[in-house]
Motif scaffolding. Structure first.
Motif, mmCIF file in Angstrom:
data_model
loop_
_atom_site.group_PDB
_atom_site.id
_atom_site.type_symbol
_atom_site.label_atom_id
_atom_site.label_comp_id
_atom_site.label_asym_id
_atom_site.label_seq_id
_atom_site.Cartn_x
_atom_site.Cartn_y
_atom_site.Cartn_z
ATOM 1 N N SER A 42 0.843 -1.192 0.000
ATOM 2 C CA SER A 42 0.000 0.000 0.000
ATOM 3 C C SER A 42 0.885 1.251 0.000
ATOM 4 C CB SER A 42 -0.899 -0.038 1.245
ATOM 5 O OG SER A 42 -1.702 1.111 1.298
ATOM 6 N N CYS A 43 1.015 1.847 -1.173
ATOM 7 C CA CYS A 43 1.971 2.950 -1.377
ATOM 8 C C CYS A 43 1.347 4.028 -2.260
ATOM 9 C CB CYS A 43 3.220 2.467 -2.118
ATOM 10 S SG CYS A 43 4.182 1.211 -1.287
ATOM 11 N N LEU A 56 6.242 6.445 -1.439
ATOM 12 C CA LEU A 56 5.798 6.674 -0.065
ATOM 13 C C LEU A 56 5.011 5.443 0.365
ATOM 14 C CD1 LEU A 56 4.637 10.388 -0.464
ATOM 15 C CD2 LEU A 56 6.869 9.511 0.297
ATOM 16 N N ALA A 57 5.605 4.701 1.301
ATOM 17 C CA ALA A 57 5.055 3.384 1.643
ATOM 18 C C ALA A 57 4.268 3.469 2.933
ATOM 19 C CB ALA A 57 6.182 2.366 1.762
ATOM 20 N N PHE A 58 2.967 3.263 2.812
ATOM 21 C CA PHE A 58 2.099 3.319 3.980
ATOM 22 C C PHE A 58 2.159 1.994 4.746
ATOM 23 C CE2 PHE A 58 -2.195 2.690 5.823
ATOM 24 C CZ PHE A 58 -2.095 3.641 6.814
ATOM 25 N N ARG A 59 1.951 0.899 4.056
ATOM 26 C CA ARG A 59 1.875 -0.401 4.716
ATOM 27 C C ARG A 59 2.174 -1.477 3.686
ATOM 28 N NH1 ARG A 59 -3.464 -0.769 7.831
ATOM 29 N NH2 ARG A 59 -4.307 -0.983 5.778
ATOM 30 N N ASP A 60 3.078 -2.383 3.850
ATOM 31 C CA ASP A 60 4.021 -2.516 4.936
ATOM 32 C C ASP A 60 5.325 -1.855 4.472
ATOM 33 O OD1 ASP A 60 4.954 -4.345 7.426
ATOM 34 O OD2 ASP A 60 6.433 -4.506 5.809
ATOM 35 N N PHE A 61 5.858 -0.954 5.276
ATOM 36 C CA PHE A 61 7.033 -0.201 4.843
ATOM 37 C C PHE A 61 8.231 -1.101 4.576
ATOM 38 C CE2 PHE A 61 11.054 1.880 6.127
ATOM 39 C CZ PHE A 61 11.192 2.691 5.016
ATOM 40 N N ASN A 62 8.515 -2.011 5.494
ATOM 41 C CA ASN A 62 9.707 -2.855 5.309
ATOM 42 C C ASN A 62 9.588 -3.722 4.063
ATOM 43 O OD1 ASN A 62 11.206 -1.947 7.526
ATOM 44 N ND2 ASN A 62 9.967 -3.223 8.909
ATOM 45 N N ARG A 63 8.404 -4.246 3.879
ATOM 46 C CA ARG A 63 8.181 -5.099 2.707
ATOM 47 C C ARG A 63 8.344 -4.266 1.422
ATOM 48 N NH1 ARG A 63 3.982 -10.035 3.636
ATOM 49 N NH2 ARG A 63 4.137 -10.935 1.561
ATOM 50 N N ALA A 64 7.784 -3.070 1.417
ATOM 51 C CA ALA A 64 7.884 -2.205 0.234
ATOM 52 C C ALA A 64 9.341 -1.837 -0.041
ATOM 53 C CB ALA A 64 7.040 -0.947 0.430
ATOM 54 N N ASN A 72 14.347 5.852 -3.907
ATOM 55 C CA ASN A 72 13.829 6.694 -2.829
ATOM 56 C C ASN A 72 12.540 6.113 -2.263
ATOM 57 O OD1 ASN A 72 15.903 8.404 -3.578
ATOM 58 N ND2 ASN A 72 14.576 9.610 -4.939
ATOM 59 N N VAL A 73 12.663 5.539 -1.082
ATOM 60 C CA VAL A 73 11.495 4.952 -0.422
ATOM 61 C C VAL A 73 11.400 5.550 0.973
ATOM 62 C CG1 VAL A 73 10.339 2.828 0.285
ATOM 63 C CG2 VAL A 73 11.910 2.797 -1.662
ATOM 64 N N LEU A 74 10.267 6.155 1.285
ATOM 65 C CA LEU A 74 10.062 6.751 2.606
ATOM 66 C C LEU A 74 8.812 6.152 3.241
ATOM 67 C CD1 LEU A 74 10.678 10.554 1.868
ATOM 68 C CD2 LEU A 74 12.242 8.940 2.991
ATOM 69 N N PRO A 75 8.831 6.041 4.588
ATOM 70 C CA PRO A 75 7.605 5.575 5.249
ATOM 71 C C PRO A 75 6.561 6.689 5.268
ATOM 72 C CG PRO A 75 9.289 6.069 6.885
ATOM 73 C CD PRO A 75 9.925 6.300 5.534
ATOM 74 N N LEU A 76 5.328 6.308 5.099
ATOM 75 C CA LEU A 76 4.223 7.273 5.125
ATOM 76 C C LEU A 76 3.339 6.931 6.317
ATOM 77 C CD1 LEU A 76 2.730 9.581 3.528
ATOM 78 C CD2 LEU A 76 1.374 7.771 2.489
ATOM 79 N N ARG A 77 3.189 7.863 7.238
ATOM 80 C CA ARG A 77 2.381 7.569 8.430
ATOM 81 C C ARG A 77 0.930 7.992 8.224
ATOM 82 N NH1 ARG A 77 7.128 8.879 9.672
ATOM 83 N NH2 ARG A 77 8.432 7.213 10.500
#
Lengths: 383, 383
Positions: A42-43, A56-64, A72-77
């Motif tokens: 979910s990005c 921008l990775a909402f869920r799951d960040f580590n998997r994404a 460039n991959v950032l976690p999205l809260r």
């Protein structure tokens, strides 16, 4: 797929964005995300018309982050962070952005409108679907893998079916064998909500039933909420049995149909089955680079008419306007081999070709295989 | 369901439309259509706030007419005909209409806007989901039917699984047995595009993996485009094995999870499994009319904390904010047994309760059953 393949896909996509004078596009749908970045988590993937994409990775960040081919991959809260994360990454406030409007929900669209209030939105689903028509060598290898597995399931089911089995029993046997070979047990069908049955097993009159989907025939299904596929009806001697399944092994989907006819089935259906095979063979032979999808459709219709079977071709009464459809990451890709479609075929396109005849009150026959377009015509992958 | 049931549903729905001062609502989504009219064919169902509904059936008309419990059914040839068909049926040009905005696509919404240019649109998804929370006697009978079948599949799988089998082999065996019992082979999950795996089989560390879905755990899946469910990993002795499937038999869906632990599994997980069972039992006992969903959630969290397992409850790191969810025609119905949800339970509500513990790097345990709320607490259907 190696990183280079994703780089080429993004570069190709950016060319199309530039040609449309867009600042970039936001990719949110699972398959589009996977095609362009290597992850279906979910990005929100921002692809500027020039420069590096930002995932921008909402869920799951580590998997994404592990899966993604972009740097460039950032976690999205939270959704509201999107504009500031884009700004922090040096991406100017966008004025013209692309979205796949064929699959976006109204709610998600309104949320994008809220966080980018000055932005104009353009549908880029056609760009993506056009790009995805041509399969790379790596994609073709993945499709061949899926096709080999699926063809093996059809060989298995051909050996074990017997009159007296119910459609559901046959479906259960087919699906169990396919699942053990790695079938995903579901499929990706663009724009369709959950609830579509994985395939059709239909005997006799059940194979003539249409339903809510744009298909020449759908089967009865078990209940009205799932109005497609096998029922508890028994396959009787003298009835054609039709089995049509999407084969999803690995990430790619092929499509295949086989019809089983014993000597007691009426001669007109035997004849129609031969005509369907001839149509498939002749259309495949003609499916060379430069020929349009619409020309192939017209050619097939004429063959059916010449055989005196025009009124039964691709449905009865309300006939569908296609004889085949692209397939790949999704079952319903482009090109659709449809009436009036001016898309010219090109090497590397992959489509399922499914000439079928529907005899109301009696049964349906036909064949379907998945083909790749080559210089010498379309070559079947599912034999 | 008899016609009277549909009459009551429509009348109840119309009361809510009147309370919102709407002229009516257009129902387009398959499950909403089925709930209110008895058909899931491709239709537009116009329900005025008073008077007789009108079902415009696009595809398949005959199937829709046969199935529908409403009296007025007309064939729809093109979308643009909708306003004139409504007018011909005596339905005045609507000014305030309801739509299920949680599931409408942007494209369909824009088409409605085009044909009713002066109309204001209101989201009525909450009305529908609230109404559908309370199941009728006929619905409860259908849910009991689904629950009995699904519980039988779990009894079967408990007998045949052995360490050394792969997750996929276990999933294939589970699904084949379920399918022969009439499982639909798919499920209806509101708002989700195609592509969601039917269930989870996950051993050891795989049962701790999260993914794009709002679940405490998802499994690895076979490939990143289908990032959920079983993989080719073998279940080893000493690892907990978790099996979580939606059971879709007939039109209704139940949800159930079982975890298999041998004596070699570490004591903390055995203890957590007992705590999960206790939480389920105590929450069910408290789930009486008048108690809010949020209170049940808080109670469960406190029990987990008291047992010293709070940090592992319903996920690790990024915990989900629920312990259960309504189920019925769709797997994700209301009420969600979630943090802060002020919905008061009432007799006839049905929900899956799924206390689970996730131990990162090690495995997950827990239990899930589908319950109906009665005067004396929630009673499990899936035992």
């Amino acid at each position: 797929m190696d990183k280079n393949e994703y780089r080429q896909r993004i570069s190709h996509f950016q060319d199309a964005l530039q040609a449309r004078e867009l600042d970039g596009a936001i990719i949110f749908q699972a398959v589009d995300l996977y095609y362009l970045s290597g992850t279906a988590q979910s990005c929100h993937l921002f692809i500027p018309s020039q420069g590096e994409p930002l995932l921008l990775a909402f869920r799951d960040f580590n998997r994404a982050r592990t899966e993604a081919a972009v740097n460039n991959v950032l976690p999205l809260r939270s959704f509201r962070e999107i504009p500031s994360l884009l700004a922090a990454a040096g991406l100017q406030e966008p004025k013209h952005l692309g979205l796949a409007m064929d699959v976006i929900s109204l709610n998600l669209f309104r949320r994008y409108e809220e966080i980018f209030p000055g932005c104009q939105w353009v549908d880029i689903s056609g760009i993506l679907r056009t790009q995805r028509m041509i399969k790379s060598e790596a994609e073709l290898a993945a499709l061949r893998y899926a096709a080999e597995k699926h063809a093996a399931v059809f060989r298995y089911i051909g050996d074990i079916i017997q009159p007296g089995m119910t459609e559901l029993e046959i479906a259960a046997a087919f699906e169990a064998f396919a699942r053990r070979l790695g079938h995903q047990g579901t499929k990706r069908f663009r724009g369709q909500e959950q609830g579509m049955i994985p395939g059709i097993v239909a005997a006799g009159v059940n194979a003539t039933l249409t339903s809510c989907y744009d298909l020449p025939l759908a089967g009865n299904g078990l209940t009205p909420l799932y109005p497609m596929g096998p029922s508890q009806r028994r396959w009787e001697k003298g009835e054609p049995l039709l089995i049509d399944y999407a084969g999803v092994y690995g990430d790619y989907t092929v499509d295949q149909t086989r019809v089983y006819l014993d000597s007691e089935v009426e001669p007109q259906m035997h004849k129609a089955q031969e005509v369907a095979k001839e149509i498939a063979a002749k259309v495949a032979e003609r499916a060379r680079p430069g020929v349009t999808a619409g020309e192939l459709y017209d050619f097939a219709v004429k063959m059916a008419e010449k055989a005196g079977l025009g009124e039964y071709f691709m449905g009865y009464g309300r006939q569908v306007s296609y004889i085949g459809h692209g397939t790949g990451l999704e079952l319903n890709e482009w090109p659709v081999i449809a009436k009036g479609n001016k898309t010219a075929l090109a090497e590397g396109m992959v489509f399922a070709l499914e000439p079928k005849f529907v005899f109301p009150g009696r049964g349906s026959v036909g064949i379907e295989d998945t083909y790749v377009v080559t210089e010498k015509g379309a070559v079947s992958l599912t034999f």
